[in-house]
Enzyme design. Sequence first.
Site, PDB file in Angstrom:
ATOM      1  N   HIS A  31       1.978   2.331  21.829  1.00  0.00           N
ATOM      2  CA  HIS A  31       3.183   1.498  21.826  1.00  0.00           C
ATOM      3  C   HIS A  31       4.398   2.306  22.280  1.00  0.00           C
ATOM      4  O   HIS A  31       5.064   2.936  21.452  1.00  0.00           O
ATOM      5  CB  HIS A  31       3.413   0.941  20.420  1.00  0.00           C
ATOM      6  CG  HIS A  31       2.264   0.122  19.909  1.00  0.00           C
ATOM      7  ND1 HIS A  31       1.120   0.685  19.390  1.00  0.00           N
ATOM      8  CD2 HIS A  31       2.088  -1.224  19.865  1.00  0.00           C
ATOM      9  CE1 HIS A  31       0.278  -0.280  19.036  1.00  0.00           C
ATOM     10  NE2 HIS A  31       0.845  -1.453  19.315  1.00  0.00           N
ATOM     11  N   LEU A 121       2.604  -4.075   9.118  1.00  0.00           N
ATOM     12  CA  LEU A 121       4.066  -4.203   9.088  1.00  0.00           C
ATOM     13  C   LEU A 121       4.562  -4.607   7.705  1.00  0.00           C
ATOM     14  O   LEU A 121       3.919  -5.374   6.989  1.00  0.00           O
ATOM     15  CB  LEU A 121       4.512  -5.207  10.153  1.00  0.00           C
ATOM     16  CG  LEU A 121       4.374  -4.662  11.584  1.00  0.00           C
ATOM     17  CD1 LEU A 121       4.411  -5.792  12.608  1.00  0.00           C
ATOM     18  CD2 LEU A 121       5.472  -3.641  11.870  1.00  0.00           C
ATOM     19  N   ASP A 156      11.617  -5.758  13.689  1.00  0.00           N
ATOM     20  CA  ASP A 156      11.580  -7.212  13.449  1.00  0.00           C
ATOM     21  C   ASP A 156      10.344  -7.603  12.654  1.00  0.00           C
ATOM     22  O   ASP A 156      10.418  -8.396  11.716  1.00  0.00           O
ATOM     23  CB  ASP A 156      11.561  -7.961  14.794  1.00  0.00           C
ATOM     24  CG  ASP A 156      12.859  -7.789  15.562  1.00  0.00           C
ATOM     25  OD1 ASP A 156      13.931  -8.014  14.975  1.00  0.00           O
ATOM     26  OD2 ASP A 156      12.790  -7.410  16.746  1.00  0.00           O
ATOM     27  N   HIS A 261       6.371  -3.658  24.765  1.00  0.00           N
ATOM     28  CA  HIS A 261       5.987  -3.356  23.381  1.00  0.00           C
ATOM     29  C   HIS A 261       4.798  -2.388  23.320  1.00  0.00           C
ATOM     30  O   HIS A 261       4.850  -1.376  22.625  1.00  0.00           O
ATOM     31  CB  HIS A 261       5.657  -4.652  22.641  1.00  0.00           C
ATOM     32  CG  HIS A 261       4.910  -4.452  21.368  1.00  0.00           C
ATOM     33  ND1 HIS A 261       5.532  -4.087  20.195  1.00  0.00           N
ATOM     34  CD2 HIS A 261       3.581  -4.531  21.085  1.00  0.00           C
ATOM     35  CE1 HIS A 261       4.616  -3.967  19.245  1.00  0.00           C
ATOM     36  NE2 HIS A 261       3.430  -4.230  19.754  1.00  0.00           N
ATOM     37  N   ARG A 348      -6.867  -5.569 -22.794  1.00  0.00           N
ATOM     38  CA  ARG A 348      -5.463  -5.446 -22.373  1.00  0.00           C
ATOM     39  C   ARG A 348      -4.615  -4.924 -23.534  1.00  0.00           C
ATOM     40  O   ARG A 348      -3.667  -4.150 -23.333  1.00  0.00           O
ATOM     41  CB  ARG A 348      -4.917  -6.770 -21.846  1.00  0.00           C
ATOM     42  CG  ARG A 348      -4.867  -7.864 -22.883  1.00  0.00           C
ATOM     43  CD  ARG A 348      -4.206  -9.142 -22.385  1.00  0.00           C
ATOM     44  NE  ARG A 348      -4.447 -10.215 -23.328  1.00  0.00           N
ATOM     45  CZ  ARG A 348      -3.550 -11.119 -23.671  1.00  0.00           C
ATOM     46  NH1 ARG A 348      -2.348 -11.110 -23.142  1.00  0.00           N
ATOM     47  NH2 ARG A 348      -3.854 -12.069 -24.536  1.00  0.00           N
ATOM     48  N   SER A 375       2.046 -10.160 -21.380  1.00  0.00           N
ATOM     49  CA  SER A 375       0.629 -10.458 -21.172  1.00  0.00           C
ATOM     50  C   SER A 375      -0.154  -9.231 -20.736  1.00  0.00           C
ATOM     51  O   SER A 375      -1.323  -9.067 -21.077  1.00  0.00           O
ATOM     52  CB  SER A 375       0.460 -11.527 -20.083  1.00  0.00           C
ATOM     53  OG  SER A 375       1.154 -12.686 -20.426  1.00  0.00           O
ATOM     54  N   GLU A 402       4.364  -9.350  -6.625  1.00  0.00           N
ATOM     55  CA  GLU A 402       3.166  -8.500  -6.715  1.00  0.00           C
ATOM     56  C   GLU A 402       3.013  -7.590  -5.496  1.00  0.00           C
ATOM     57  O   GLU A 402       2.629  -6.423  -5.618  1.00  0.00           O
ATOM     58  CB  GLU A 402       1.902  -9.371  -6.869  1.00  0.00           C
ATOM     59  CG  GLU A 402       1.827 -10.163  -8.164  1.00  0.00           C
ATOM     60  CD  GLU A 402       2.646 -11.456  -8.125  1.00  0.00           C
ATOM     61  OE1 GLU A 402       3.172 -11.816  -7.038  1.00  0.00           O
ATOM     62  OE2 GLU A 402       2.760 -12.119  -9.175  1.00  0.00           O
ATOM     63  N   HIS A 451      -6.493 -10.346 -17.705  1.00  0.00           N
ATOM     64  CA  HIS A 451      -6.963 -11.719 -17.543  1.00  0.00           C
ATOM     65  C   HIS A 451      -8.062 -11.721 -16.471  1.00  0.00           C
ATOM     66  O   HIS A 451      -7.941 -12.326 -15.417  1.00  0.00           O
ATOM     67  CB  HIS A 451      -5.803 -12.654 -17.197  1.00  0.00           C
ATOM     68  CG  HIS A 451      -4.778 -12.738 -18.299  1.00  0.00           C
ATOM     69  ND1 HIS A 451      -4.117 -11.638 -18.774  1.00  0.00           N
ATOM     70  CD2 HIS A 451      -4.313 -13.796 -19.013  1.00  0.00           C
ATOM     71  CE1 HIS A 451      -3.292 -11.991 -19.742  1.00  0.00           C
ATOM     72  NE2 HIS A 451      -3.397 -13.299 -19.915  1.00  0.00           N
ATOM     73  N   HIS A 463      -6.154 -19.447 -11.897  1.00  0.00           N
ATOM     74  CA  HIS A 463      -5.853 -18.140 -12.466  1.00  0.00           C
ATOM     75  C   HIS A 463      -7.099 -17.305 -12.763  1.00  0.00           C
ATOM     76  O   HIS A 463      -6.983 -16.155 -13.157  1.00  0.00           O
ATOM     77  CB  HIS A 463      -5.061 -18.312 -13.775  1.00  0.00           C
ATOM     78  CG  HIS A 463      -3.637 -18.705 -13.571  1.00  0.00           C
ATOM     79  ND1 HIS A 463      -3.258 -19.712 -12.721  1.00  0.00           N
ATOM     80  CD2 HIS A 463      -2.485 -18.204 -14.102  1.00  0.00           C
ATOM     81  CE1 HIS A 463      -1.940 -19.829 -12.743  1.00  0.00           C
ATOM     82  NE2 HIS A 463      -1.448 -18.922 -13.559  1.00  0.00           N
TER      83      HIS A 463
HETATM   84  C1  LIG Z   1       0.820  -7.039   9.008  1.00  0.00           C
HETATM   85  C2  LIG Z   1       0.728  -6.882  10.482  1.00  0.00           C
HETATM   86  N1  LIG Z   1       0.564  -7.972  11.231  1.00  0.00           N
HETATM   87  C3  LIG Z   1       0.441  -7.866  12.585  1.00  0.00           C
HETATM   88  C4  LIG Z   1       0.498  -6.633  13.181  1.00  0.00           C
HETATM   89  C5  LIG Z   1       0.301  -6.494  14.701  1.00  0.00           C
HETATM   90  N2  LIG Z   1       1.601  -6.139  15.314  1.00  0.00           N
HETATM   91  C6  LIG Z   1       1.882  -4.878  15.678  1.00  0.00           C
HETATM   92  S1  LIG Z   1       3.459  -4.721  16.204  1.00  0.00           S
HETATM   93  C7  LIG Z   1       3.756  -6.366  15.989  1.00  0.00           C
HETATM   94  C8  LIG Z   1       5.097  -6.979  16.202  1.00  0.00           C
HETATM   95  C9  LIG Z   1       5.978  -6.171  17.010  1.00  0.00           C
HETATM   96  O1  LIG Z   1       7.305  -6.543  16.859  1.00  0.00           O
HETATM   97  P1  LIG Z   1       8.346  -5.517  16.237  1.00  0.00           P
HETATM   98  O2  LIG Z   1       8.000  -5.272  14.856  1.00  0.00           O
HETATM   99  O3  LIG Z   1       9.694  -6.076  16.510  1.00  0.00           O
HETATM  100  O4  LIG Z   1       8.113  -4.191  17.061  1.00  0.00           O
HETATM  101  P2  LIG Z   1       8.582  -3.877  18.538  1.00  0.00           P
HETATM  102  O5  LIG Z   1       8.039  -4.966  19.427  1.00  0.00           O
HETATM  103  O6  LIG Z   1      10.046  -3.856  18.517  1.00  0.00           O
HETATM  104  O7  LIG Z   1       7.970  -2.560  18.847  1.00  0.00           O
HETATM  105  C10 LIG Z   1       2.635  -6.999  15.507  1.00  0.00           C
HETATM  106  C11 LIG Z   1       2.566  -8.463  15.242  1.00  0.00           C
HETATM  107  C12 LIG Z   1       0.674  -5.518  12.357  1.00  0.00           C
HETATM  108  N3  LIG Z   1       0.733  -4.283  12.833  1.00  0.00           N
HETATM  109  N4  LIG Z   1       0.824  -5.675  11.020  1.00  0.00           N
END
Ligand SMILES: Cc1ncc(C[n+]2csc(CCOP(=O)(O)OP(=O)(O)O)c2C)c(N)n1
Length: 668
Positions: A31, A121, A156, A261, A348, A375, A402, A451, A463
Site C-alpha cells: 500500500h 482497521l 478513514d 491506495h 463467577r 454480574s 465490548e 454466564h 444470551h
Molecule cells: C476491518 C477491516 N476491514 C477491511 C479492511 C480492508 N481494507 C484495507 S485498507 C481499507 C480502506 C482504506 O481506506 P483508508 O483507511 O482511508 O486508507 P487509505 O486509502 O487512505 O490508505 C480497507 C477496507 C481492513 N484492513 N480491515
Amino acid sequence: MSRPYDDTDQLAINTLRTLAVDAVEQAKSGHPGLPLGAAPMAHVLWTRYLRHNPANPSWPGRDRFVLSAGHGCMLLYALLHLTGYDLPLDELKRFRQWGSLTPGHPERGHTPGVEATTGPLGQGTGNAVGMAIAGKHLAARFGEAAGFRVFALVSDGDLMEGVSGEASSLAGHLALDNLVFLYDDNHVTIDGDTQLAFTEDRAARYAAYGWHTLTVEDGNDLDALDAAIAEGIAHDGQPTFISVKTIIGYGSVDAGTSRAHSDARGPEQQAETKRALGFDPDKFFFIPDQVSARYREALETGAAEEAEWRRETARLPLAAELGRIESGDIPELVIEPFDGDEKPMATRAASGKVIGQIASQVPQLIGGSADLTPSNNTKPEGWEDFQPGAYAGRYLRFGVREHGMSAISNGLAASGLRPYAATFFNFLDYAKPAVRLSALSRLPVIWIYTHDSIGLGEDGPTHQPIEQLATLRATPDICVFRPADANETIAGWRVALARGDAPTALILSRQALPVLDPERYPLADAARGGYVLEGDPDPDVILIGTGAEVHLAMEARGLLRDRGVSSRVVSLPSWELFEEQPVSYRNDVLPPEVAARVSVEAAATLGWERYVGLHGRVIGLDRFGASAPGTAALEHLGFTSGRVADEAERVLQASSIPSGGQRGESES
Ligand SMILES: Cc1ncc(C[n+]2csc(CCOP(=O)(O)OP(=O)(O)O)c2C)c(N)n1
C-alpha cells in the site's frame, strides 16, 4: 519549534516516500498511497516530538506510536530503519516475504519498534486508548515521570469502524490528554471517494466525544503540522484529534484517487513517482547521507532521554514497585482454597473472590467490565474507579463497549500492565476481533466470560452461548479455561497470571455449582488442563466434562456404579493446557485402551471427537438454547445425569461392535 524545517527535512520526507514505493514495487504488492500522503506528519512527529530510543525499543518511558492504518506499514518500517532500530535495509527489501521482519501489516513482537499489531482497521485506535490509560495510570500512581504519551495515525477506514467510536468516546470521557490522533484525512478509501459512504463531520464527532480538535489544511505544510502537534501535546484535559488534509499517493500519477491506495503500479509509475519527488529513478532504496544523519539523531537524543528518565524514575518514592511492574514478574500468589463444605457457588462468584484476594498482591493487575460489574463479579473491594482526576484507580468502567474494551485491554497489556476484561460469554462476538489480536500479538490479557451456557437460564437464546467455546478453541495461542468449581477457578486464575506471553479466557458459570473438596480431589491438577477427578483405575467407560457438566458426570458415575458399570470422571477445563502435557500423562488420564467414552458440555459438539474417539459419544448442543429457568433449560435440552449414564451404557454396548463414531442427540 527548535530549528526551522529545511531542505534536509524535505529530502527526508521524500526518502520515506520513495522507500515505500520501491518496497511495494519489489514485493509486487502493498500500500503506497498512505506513506506517500502521510509522510510529512510522520516525519514531523518522529523527528521533533516522539520520545523514543531506537537502541532500546522496550524502554518503558517511551512515547508510543501506533499506526492504526496498518496497511500503510512501509511508512513505519522506513521510519524504524532510518531512526536506527534493529531493522536493516535488507529487511525493507524483503517487504512481505517469507521470514522477513517486514510483514504485510505490522506485527507487535515481530518487528522491533512496532507497538501494536494493526491491519484490521480500527484496532489501533483502541490499542492507543489503552496505552494512554496505562500512561495516565502509571503517572498517577508513581509520579509524572512514570507516564508517557501516545500518538496514533488513523485513517478513514479506522474512523469508519465502530471500535474507534467506542474507544474514542471513552477516551474523551476519561479526558486522556496524553493522547493525540493524527487523522490522515485524504478522502479516499478502496471503493473511491469518502463521499460514497462517509460524510459526517469527523472533527465535530470527535469534539462531541470531548476531544480537542484541530485541522491542518495542507498535509505538506511542516510548520502547520508542527504547530498542531505541539498544541495537541500541550493541551490539558482532553485528548487531541488533528485532521490533516492529505493527498493519497502524493507524487504519483494516481495521486488523490483510490487507485493510489494499494498495489504495485509497475516500473514506469515507480520511475515517474521517484522523478516527481526529485529522486533518481535508477537508484533503488536510496537513502541520502544527510537524511540518514538527520534520522539517526534519534539514537543520541533517545539515549539521553532514556538516561534522564531512569534518573527521574529511580527517585520516585515507589520506584521498587514500578520496577516490579516493568519486570513483568508476578509474585508468588497466596490464594486460600475453598472448603469442601462451602455452599454451592457460581464460578463467577469464586472468580470475584479470587480477584479480591490477588488485587493487592499483583501490582500490575488492572481491570473492569463492559457494564456488567455486578454480574461478572470483577470489582475487588478497595479498588477505586479509574476516572478523570482519579487516574490511580485500578477499576475500569468500560461502559457497554465490548469491542472497545477488548482493543483497549490489548493496549493496556502492551504497556506492561496485566488487564482483565469481562462481559457475558455470548458477547465475545462483539469483542472477537480484538481477542483474536491479543492471541496473535501474544498479549497476556485475561478475558473473563461469565454466564457461560444455557445454564444462565431465563435471558434465553439471545444470551446463551453455543458456539463460543469452539470459536475460542479454534483460535491459536489463547488458553481457554472452563472450571468446574470454585477451586478449579483458583487454578484458572493461577494459569492466567502465570502466562505472561499469551491471553487466557476464563469461562465462568452464572449458576451455583457444588464446591469440590480440595482434601478429597486433586483440584490443583486442573492447571494441567485435564485430570482424573475420581473413578476406577481400570474403568469400563470414561466420562469427560468441563465446567458445570463435570458435576453431571460425577452423578452419572454414581448411577453407573449402581448398574454395575465402572467409570472414571475426567475434568477437562482446558484443552490447550492438556495438549501441552506429555503424552504419557495424557494417556494416564485418557487410557487409549478405554474406547468407551462420553463427553458432556453444554455447548457446540464441534471438536469433541478428538477426546471421545470413533466409538464415543458427544453430549452437547448444536441448536440455540431457550428461555427458561436454567435448570429447566438444561433438563429439556438433555443435560441430565441419567442421560449421561444412559449414553455411557449405550457406548459400552456399541464399543464391542466396531461400527464407527456416533454422536449423541442434542435433545432427549
Ligand atoms: C476491518 C477491516 N476491514 C477491511 C479492511 C480492508 N481494507 C484495507 S485498507 C481499507 C480502506 C482504506 O481506506 P483508508 O483507511 O482511508 O486508507 P487509505 O486509502 O487512505 O490508505 C480497507 C477496507 C481492513 N484492513 N480491515
